[in-house]
Design an enzyme around this catalytic site. Sequence first.
Site, mmCIF file in Angstrom:
data_model
loop_
_atom_site.group_PDB
_atom_site.id
_atom_site.type_symbol
_atom_site.label_atom_id
_atom_site.label_comp_id
_atom_site.label_asym_id
_atom_site.label_seq_id
_atom_site.Cartn_x
_atom_site.Cartn_y
_atom_site.Cartn_z
ATOM 1 N N GLU A 39 26.033 37.228 -13.251
ATOM 2 C CA GLU A 39 25.778 36.012 -12.238
ATOM 3 C C GLU A 39 26.396 34.781 -12.833
ATOM 4 O O GLU A 39 26.630 34.574 -14.023
ATOM 5 C CB GLU A 39 24.057 36.085 -12.412
ATOM 6 C CG GLU A 39 23.787 34.623 -11.744
ATOM 7 C CD GLU A 39 22.045 34.110 -11.755
ATOM 8 O OE1 GLU A 39 21.375 35.105 -12.371
ATOM 9 O OE2 GLU A 39 21.723 33.430 -11.090
ATOM 10 N N ASN A 94 24.734 31.793 -6.536
ATOM 11 C CA ASN A 94 23.726 31.066 -6.208
ATOM 12 C C ASN A 94 23.850 30.184 -5.089
ATOM 13 O O ASN A 94 24.371 29.187 -5.086
ATOM 14 C CB ASN A 94 22.940 30.398 -7.456
ATOM 15 C CG ASN A 94 22.378 31.306 -8.311
ATOM 16 O OD1 ASN A 94 21.344 31.878 -8.284
ATOM 17 N ND2 ASN A 94 22.906 31.179 -9.672
ATOM 18 N N GLU A 126 23.107 35.110 -4.388
ATOM 19 C CA GLU A 126 21.788 35.181 -4.657
ATOM 20 C C GLU A 126 20.999 33.724 -3.692
ATOM 21 O O GLU A 126 21.318 32.716 -3.720
ATOM 22 C CB GLU A 126 21.672 34.988 -5.940
ATOM 23 C CG GLU A 126 22.073 36.089 -6.712
ATOM 24 C CD GLU A 126 21.780 36.203 -8.312
ATOM 25 O OE1 GLU A 126 20.977 35.264 -8.758
ATOM 26 O OE2 GLU A 126 22.240 37.173 -9.070
ATOM 27 N N ASP A 156 16.501 35.976 -4.822
ATOM 28 C CA ASP A 156 16.129 35.459 -6.235
ATOM 29 C C ASP A 156 14.910 35.090 -6.396
ATOM 30 O O ASP A 156 14.086 34.993 -5.647
ATOM 31 C CB ASP A 156 17.185 34.166 -6.176
ATOM 32 C CG ASP A 156 17.450 34.211 -7.700
ATOM 33 O OD1 ASP A 156 16.934 34.842 -8.688
ATOM 34 O OD2 ASP A 156 18.376 33.421 -8.032
ATOM 35 N N GLU A 213 14.693 40.166 -14.223
ATOM 36 C CA GLU A 213 15.272 38.987 -14.697
ATOM 37 C C GLU A 213 14.775 38.662 -16.243
ATOM 38 O O GLU A 213 13.382 38.876 -16.141
ATOM 39 C CB GLU A 213 15.362 37.752 -13.811
ATOM 40 C CG GLU A 213 16.123 37.672 -12.894
ATOM 41 C CD GLU A 213 16.422 36.357 -12.115
ATOM 42 O OE1 GLU A 213 17.476 35.718 -12.370
ATOM 43 O OE2 GLU A 213 15.540 36.069 -11.372
HETATM 44 P P1 C2E Z 1 18.243 31.676 -11.797
HETATM 45 O O1 C2E Z 1 19.094 31.775 -10.394
HETATM 46 O O2 C2E Z 1 17.056 32.274 -11.623
HETATM 47 O O3 C2E Z 1 19.082 31.898 -13.135
HETATM 48 C C1 C2E Z 1 18.644 32.423 -14.207
HETATM 49 C C2 C2E Z 1 18.169 31.543 -15.075
HETATM 50 O O4 C2E Z 1 17.566 32.003 -16.422
HETATM 51 C C3 C2E Z 1 19.419 30.851 -15.694
HETATM 52 O O5 C2E Z 1 19.031 29.471 -16.097
HETATM 53 C C4 C2E Z 1 19.675 31.451 -16.989
HETATM 54 O O6 C2E Z 1 20.191 31.077 -17.954
HETATM 55 C C5 C2E Z 1 18.267 31.738 -17.324
HETATM 56 N N1 C2E Z 1 18.058 33.143 -18.161
HETATM 57 C C6 C2E Z 1 18.466 34.170 -18.095
HETATM 58 N N2 C2E Z 1 18.199 35.228 -18.979
HETATM 59 C C7 C2E Z 1 17.025 34.494 -19.820
HETATM 60 C C8 C2E Z 1 16.401 35.075 -20.805
HETATM 61 O O7 C2E Z 1 16.400 36.258 -21.165
HETATM 62 N N3 C2E Z 1 15.313 34.148 -20.932
HETATM 63 C C9 C2E Z 1 15.202 33.102 -20.614
HETATM 64 N N4 C2E Z 1 14.315 32.300 -21.156
HETATM 65 N N5 C2E Z 1 16.109 32.460 -19.502
HETATM 66 C C10 C2E Z 1 17.147 33.222 -18.967
HETATM 67 P P2 C2E Z 1 20.178 28.284 -15.876
HETATM 68 O O8 C2E Z 1 21.378 28.653 -16.152
HETATM 69 O O9 C2E Z 1 19.435 26.950 -16.557
HETATM 70 O O10 C2E Z 1 19.772 28.065 -14.403
HETATM 71 C C11 C2E Z 1 18.522 27.587 -13.755
HETATM 72 C C12 C2E Z 1 18.515 27.667 -12.378
HETATM 73 O O11 C2E Z 1 19.405 26.593 -11.698
HETATM 74 C C13 C2E Z 1 19.011 28.981 -11.917
HETATM 75 O O12 C2E Z 1 17.946 30.109 -11.886
HETATM 76 C C14 C2E Z 1 19.384 28.646 -10.390
HETATM 77 O O13 C2E Z 1 18.493 28.754 -9.582
HETATM 78 C C15 C2E Z 1 20.084 27.302 -10.628
HETATM 79 N N6 C2E Z 1 21.416 27.293 -10.649
HETATM 80 C C16 C2E Z 1 22.085 27.524 -11.593
HETATM 81 N N7 C2E Z 1 23.589 27.241 -11.311
HETATM 82 C C17 C2E Z 1 23.455 27.227 -9.877
HETATM 83 C C18 C2E Z 1 24.619 27.023 -8.842
HETATM 84 O O14 C2E Z 1 25.659 27.194 -9.200
HETATM 85 N N8 C2E Z 1 24.086 26.910 -7.637
HETATM 86 C C19 C2E Z 1 22.793 26.890 -7.374
HETATM 87 N N9 C2E Z 1 22.644 26.651 -6.052
HETATM 88 N N10 C2E Z 1 21.926 26.801 -8.320
HETATM 89 C C20 C2E Z 1 22.219 27.146 -9.573
HETATM 90 CA CA CA Z 2 20.099 33.504 -9.471
HETATM 91 CA CA CA Z 3 16.387 33.886 -10.741
#
Ligand code: C2E
Ligand code: CA
Ligand code: CA
Length: 386
Positions: A39, A94, A126, A156, A213
């Site tokens: 991802e 995403n 996603e 997602d 996830e």
């Molecule tokens: P998401 O799409 O649900 O991405 C998964 C989030 O969970 C990511 O947070 C990831 O770092 C975190 N994560 C993965 N494995 C674990 C785990 O084992 N434990 C915990 N506590 N967390 C875990 P991140 O990178 O902070 O991103 C947060 C949200 O921001 C993402 O949730 C997504 O909805 C959004 N996002 C991030 N990058 C993009 C992007 O390029 N475009 C868009 N539209 N949304 C984005």
């Molecule tokens: Ca995602």
């Molecule tokens: Ca997710």
Amino acid sequence: MNADQLLARTLLTALATGGVEPFFQPIVSLDDGHVLGFEVLARWNDPEQGFIAPDRFIPIADRFGLLDRLLDQLMRTAFSAAEDWPHHLFLGFNVSPTQLRNPELATRIAKAAMDSSFPLSRVHIEVTESGFIDDLTQPRRTLDRLINLGCMIAMDDFGTGYSSLTWLSTLPFSKLKIDASFVMAMEEHRQSRKIVHAVVSLGHSLGLAVVAEGVETPAQAELLRTMGCKLAQGYLFGRPMPAQQVPDALVKLTSATAVEGLLVPMSLELRAHRLSESYAPDAAVAFMDPAGTVVASSTAFDTTLDSNGGEVAGRHIWDLIGVTPDTMAELRASDLLDEPFPAFDEKAADGSVEQVHIRPVKDESSELVGYSVEFGDNPNPAGMAS
Ligand code: C2E
Ligand code: CA
Ligand code: CA
């Protein structure tokens, strides 16, 4: 200018100067731990404000119409980084529901992939079901176009929105990602376990790939595996990382020892702990493995056998009550025949005579993991892990 506007303006500059970069988090097969894809997650390190979390800037980017630009930037950087990676790996991007309303989105994605000669069949999209969208006409058209181009569409954060099931039945998803909140609560809460199990089954019955996830512990991975979940993502397998770290991570995740370490079978102790939830707090119950060694027991069980309440875990059941090693074979046979093992009488430490009930304990795939041994006339009929 308010704080959000200011942040949007800073982000616009960062996007123009390469200040936002893609990080990659592995998505693995739970059968053998192999990486199937990544991802792509946006990371913004501002020279003045430092690291700004996606949860802070993504909603603002969405509100100020900057997400298409962000996606474009992430795709181009990610495609070029992935040029030398194994060619079976997919990249998941995403996309917000707002972006799906843009009739140009599919064309932009196709163009970014083609410019880097990255096959669209390896592009996964996603979609988060955030907020309520009343008109699904354009989102559906966009997703249909992406599918025609060869992309795979994932839903997602399944289970967190208002209308997960409506979305699932209206839009052409082929992958479902179970939200981390359910996965993380699984070991503690029976309800979450049941939800995850039900979602895995729902996904499979609809012909969808299901990804769990937020997998952080080997016990969670094992639980998911026994539920039939095939794909997972989470800190256990790897945190989101910059492109330069991906080749090393691929080597590490593919080595056999790593895989064994990640997928240790869930201990019977943990199962016993989970199972004991389904019994009354004062039940005199113990759990033994298929060979008859007690792995856990309630205090009431210990005192029924011995008024001093001596520890019974680790001992053979035939050292404790009137069964023999032959009884273990009879137990196995009655289980194979799907017949209950007859209750028998046992003299307790206080001189009273009580009935003992022994029942098989199965995991989610109906595999025998051990037995419960319970004193009492009206015991808990729940002998199955759930
Ligand atoms: P998401 O799409 O649900 O991405 C998964 C989030 O969970 C990511 O947070 C990831 O770092 C975190 N994560 C993965 N494995 C674990 C785990 O084992 N434990 C915990 N506590 N967390 C875990 P991140 O990178 O902070 O991103 C947060 C949200 O921001 C993402 O949730 C997504 O909805 C959004 N996002 C991030 N990058 C993009 C992007 O390029 N475009 C868009 N539209 N949304 C984005
Ligand atoms: Ca995602
Ligand atoms: Ca997710």
